[in-house]
Enzyme design. Sequence first.
Site, PDB file in Angstrom:
ATOM      1  CG  PHE A 128      56.572 -56.402  73.048  1.00 34.86           C
ATOM      2  CD1 PHE A 128      56.361 -55.257  73.808  1.00 34.86           C
ATOM      3  CD2 PHE A 128      57.484 -56.334  72.003  1.00 34.86           C
ATOM      4  CE1 PHE A 128      57.034 -54.075  73.539  1.00 34.86           C
ATOM      5  CE2 PHE A 128      58.166 -55.149  71.721  1.00 34.86           C
ATOM      6  CZ  PHE A 128      57.944 -54.021  72.493  1.00 34.86           C
ATOM      7  CG  ASP A 215      55.342 -60.784  66.586  1.00 33.70           C
ATOM      8  OD1 ASP A 215      56.488 -61.121  66.225  1.00 33.70           O
ATOM      9  OD2 ASP A 215      55.107 -59.727  67.196  1.00 33.70           O
ATOM     10  CE  LYS A 245      63.138 -59.179  69.499  1.00 31.68           C
ATOM     11  NZ  LYS A 245      64.010 -58.291  70.235  1.00 31.68           N
TER      12      LYS A 245
HETATM   13  C1  PLP Z   1      57.487 -60.731  69.420  1.00 33.98           C
HETATM   14  C2  PLP Z   1      58.010 -59.365  69.086  1.00 33.98           C
HETATM   15  N1  PLP Z   1      57.406 -58.642  68.138  1.00 33.98           N
HETATM   16  C3  PLP Z   1      57.834 -57.425  67.785  1.00 33.98           C
HETATM   17  C4  PLP Z   1      58.926 -56.852  68.408  1.00 33.98           C
HETATM   18  C5  PLP Z   1      59.374 -55.477  68.007  1.00 33.98           C
HETATM   19  O1  PLP Z   1      60.538 -55.570  67.274  1.00 33.98           O
HETATM   20  P1  PLP Z   1      61.436 -54.265  66.990  1.00 33.98           P
HETATM   21  O2  PLP Z   1      61.974 -53.822  68.306  1.00 33.98           O
HETATM   22  O3  PLP Z   1      62.481 -54.751  66.040  1.00 33.98           O
HETATM   23  O4  PLP Z   1      60.534 -53.244  66.382  1.00 33.98           O
HETATM   24  C6  PLP Z   1      59.594 -57.566  69.410  1.00 33.98           C
HETATM   25  C7  PLP Z   1      60.737 -56.974  70.109  1.00 33.98           C
HETATM   26  O5  PLP Z   1      61.106 -57.352  71.196  1.00 33.98           O
HETATM   27  C8  PLP Z   1      59.124 -58.856  69.759  1.00 33.98           C
HETATM   28  O6  PLP Z   1      59.727 -59.584  70.702  1.00 33.98           O
END
Ligand code: PLP
Length: 399
Positions: A128, A215, A245
């Site tokens: 994700f 990520d 986050k």
């Molecule tokens: C690993 C990862 N990358 C990217 C995101 C996307 O982040 P945002 O919702 O702040 O755009 C998330 C959100 O859950 C995530 O868990």
Amino acid sequence: MTDSVMPTYGRLDIAFAKGQGAWLTDTNGKQYLDALSGIAVCNLGHCHPAVTKAIQHQAETLVHTSNVYQIPLQNQLADKLTSLSGMKQAFFCNSGAEANEAAIKIARKYGHSKGIDKPVIIVMDGSFHGRTMATLTATGNAKVQVGFDPLVPGFVRVPYNDLDALRMAIGHWPEAVAVLVEPVQGEGGVKVPEPEFLAGVRAICTQRKLLMMLDEVQTGVGRTGQWFAFQHNEALVPDVMSLAKGLGNGMPIGACLVSGAAVGVLQAGNHGSTFGGNPLACSAALAVLETIENDKLLAHVQTLGADMLSQFKSRLKGQVGVKEVRGFGFMFGIELTVPCAELVKLALADGLLINVTADSVIRLLPPLVINAEEAALIVDKVCKLVLEFLSTHAVESVA
Ligand SMILES: Cc1ncc(COP(=O)(O)O)c(C=O)c1O
């Protein structure tokens, strides 16, 4: 409730009025123990005094100027993040998806600098990365993509935790320029790879001159018991890392950090964000990092996280209907053999906030600041809920 908000979320019928530490109070005055932290955001708990003070002070001093001027707090935050991570430079934005967008642009421009016209980024099944067009294309979950064709070209997917598959894909795609991977897949079901996986990705990327892009939006900023999850592997540094986050403890801020071959790829005019790295957001992030350091929260997460995982295992492992109990720091996943989304409501009734992801994985992301009593309460409540749920549902045993 109102029809004026676009219905993009399946929201629960509950609203919170205030929060303190690991506890939230709803609009009817009922208290809940938060084992989710706004999905890995409020890592210092709700309304942490150091963050509140920093935001208050900055709100009274200067909220926003523009990235056309110098922003000393942004410089300070970049210095701090690079010194904690061993990376070289940071770009600031407002969310995880935006941090990954920056990473994707870096990968493409890096490819173009090597004469590759149609660069390919290798991404993982079950990943994700966000909800923008490029990040939802990178995401390995068809549900996120349905209805949004045409997707963005230039992504190739391989199974997670499979170095042979990665090598084969790179062999097959001479246009490959980067590998984008989560150190632990959060939304994908708290999937913890083999200990050698990340080191293997690093070695392959180095050998093939691909950017290793991590990520760490969910795993970063202390969640796994190190500042960044990659630091569990000695001597490993990625070329690109995205954060968001927990960085602002609820104040929206994201960052994309670069090192090695990714340094210098983006130049003036190549990327930007109006709000990214403004004084208010940076003041919150600096307070977050200082608090994690001063309160020795990394060691706390390592010890208490290991303790909680062993308690979950001793109470749930081997139970009929429990497929696997896994965890890393303060990320816990309890996978059942049956879908279990209804557990979220059962937990709410019991005064506990949890999440279910990937249909059948109970995901817990408690604030890093919980004490031993709160940890024991989370373990006890979750185990009782799971066992009661399984006793009333037709479940399969796992051999
Ligand atoms: C690993 C990862 N990358 C990217 C995101 C996307 O982040 P945002 O919702 O702040 O755009 C998330 C959100 O859950 C995530 O868990």
